[in-house]
Enzyme design. Structure first.
Site, PDB file in Angstrom:
ATOM      1  CB  ILE A 153      -0.914  -0.005   1.200  1.00  0.00           C
ATOM      2  CG1 ILE A 153      -2.215  -1.100   0.766  1.00  0.00           C
ATOM      3  CG2 ILE A 153      -1.691   1.262   1.533  1.00  0.00           C
ATOM      4  CD1 ILE A 153      -2.923  -1.233   2.156  1.00  0.00           C
ATOM      5  NE  ARG A 233      -6.735  -2.531  10.572  1.00  0.00           N
ATOM      6  CZ  ARG A 233      -6.833  -2.802   9.349  1.00  0.00           C
ATOM      7  NH1 ARG A 233      -6.947  -1.623   8.560  1.00  0.00           N
ATOM      8  NH2 ARG A 233      -7.078  -4.030   8.741  1.00  0.00           N
ATOM      9  CG  HIS A 280     -11.837   1.775   8.368  1.00  0.00           C
ATOM     10  ND1 HIS A 280     -11.611   1.302   9.489  1.00  0.00           N
ATOM     11  CD2 HIS A 280     -11.217   1.225   7.404  1.00  0.00           C
ATOM     12  CE1 HIS A 280     -10.699   0.345   9.089  1.00  0.00           C
ATOM     13  NE2 HIS A 280     -10.478   0.366   7.867  1.00  0.00           N
TER      14      HIS A 280
END
Length: 317
Positions: A153, A233, A280
């Site tokens: 990513i 996160r 999210h």
């Protein structure tokens, strides 16, 4: 194999190229986290974890999956299933969804950077109030960017930064290595790299080493006017420390993930100055399902043929 059930969070007839039950001996069961299990968990050989479900749902069948051989997530992170791994017998392979979320998450990272720098939230508020909020705003061009968490990513984020004429892109991962694009620095060099960055993008997995990696000390080392972007996160960032730092107006932040999550009504982070929040949605785009289906089909073809699986991140012992 004795147990030949495959639990899928997508109907089997919607996934192209799955091994046929007749040829493979596999039986496909649909389960997307509902209260009732689709079959006896003891017969499950391959468990695809329902996407974007809380830990208590993801791990609920694991204790009874006495014959499971593979647990496959549809997320890049595995932190939501880790609490249940101790319930599994030895030799179970845990696979993540590398290759599924890179495009979507990198797109959102770039969108959050551009929206924050160019003042898009302010323009939206101005439109609502019928105010023409012109002026000069920061550009991404000529900025120094630091990517913390340089896996697939992180690399996809850099791919999308390339056309924007950044002055520099620095990369940080758990350990140092060389890439075609340049050096990847270890986490230990963060104190040196942080003061040099105008934009810090978090795309690291959540591990004991990265829990509250972004703490008061980390934030204090960011340069005045810097932007923090979190598409990793929520618990990678110490929320209390971030609220205190953004209250001074010295730095800004754009967060796709928070701690706690979902962010409850009345939480001070909602109204922290200079903070942009998305709920999210880094991986939740039209790009997700085609890639997720392709991953499930590829993995199950390998599984049925007895071939090595992709994306194995650990094997239980």
């Amino acid at each position: 194999m004795n147990a030949a059930d495959v639990w899928l969070p997508v109907a089997a007839d919607e996934i192209e190229g799955l091994p046929t039950p007749a040829a493979s001996g596999l039986s496909y069961r649909f389960w997307d986290g509902g209260e009732d299990f689709p079959a006896d968990p003891a017969d499950c050989a391959f468990y695809v974890v329902p996407y974007m479900k809380p830990t208590e749902v993801a791990v609920r069948p694991l204790a009874a999956m006495t014959s499971v051989q593979v647990v496959q997530t549809l997320s890049a992170g595995i932190d939501h299933v880790e609490p249940g791994l101790g319930l599994l017998r030895a030799g179970v392979r845990l696979c993540n969804a590398r290759g599924v979320h890179e495009a979507s998450t990198a797109e959102l990272a770039l969108a959050l950077v551009l929206a924050s720098l160019r003042g898009i939230p302010r323009f939206v508020e101005g439109q609502r109030e019928e105010e023409w909020r012109s002026g000069f705003y920061p550009a991404l061009a000529d900025k120094s960017v630091l990517i913390v968490g340089y896996g697939s990513i992180g690399a996809a984020i850099e791919d999308r930064l390339t056309p924007f004429e950044c002055a520099r892109v620095a990369r940080v991962a758990r350990s140092a290595r060389a890439t075609a694009r340049g050096e990847v620095h270890p986490l230990a060099r963060l104190p040196i790299l942080l003061p040099e960055a105008d934009v810090v993008i978090l795309s690291t997995p959540l591990t004991p080493a990265t829990h509250h990696l972004v703490n008061a000390d980390f934030l204090s080392r960011m340069r005045d006017g810097a932007l923090l972007v979190n598409v990793a996160r929520g618990p990678v960032v110490d929320t209390k420390a971030l609220i205190e730092e953004t209250a001074t107006g010295r730095i800004t932040a754009a967060l796709d993930v928070t701690d706690p999550e979902p962010l409850p009504p009345g939480h001070p982070l909602w109204h922290a100055p200079g903070v942009l929040i998305s709920p999210h949605v880094g991986g939740s785009t039209s790009a997700f399902m085609p890639r997720a289906k392709r991953l499930m089909g590829d993995q199950l073809r390998r599984f049925a043929a007895g071939e090595p699986l992709d994306n194995v991140v650990l094997t239980t012992c």
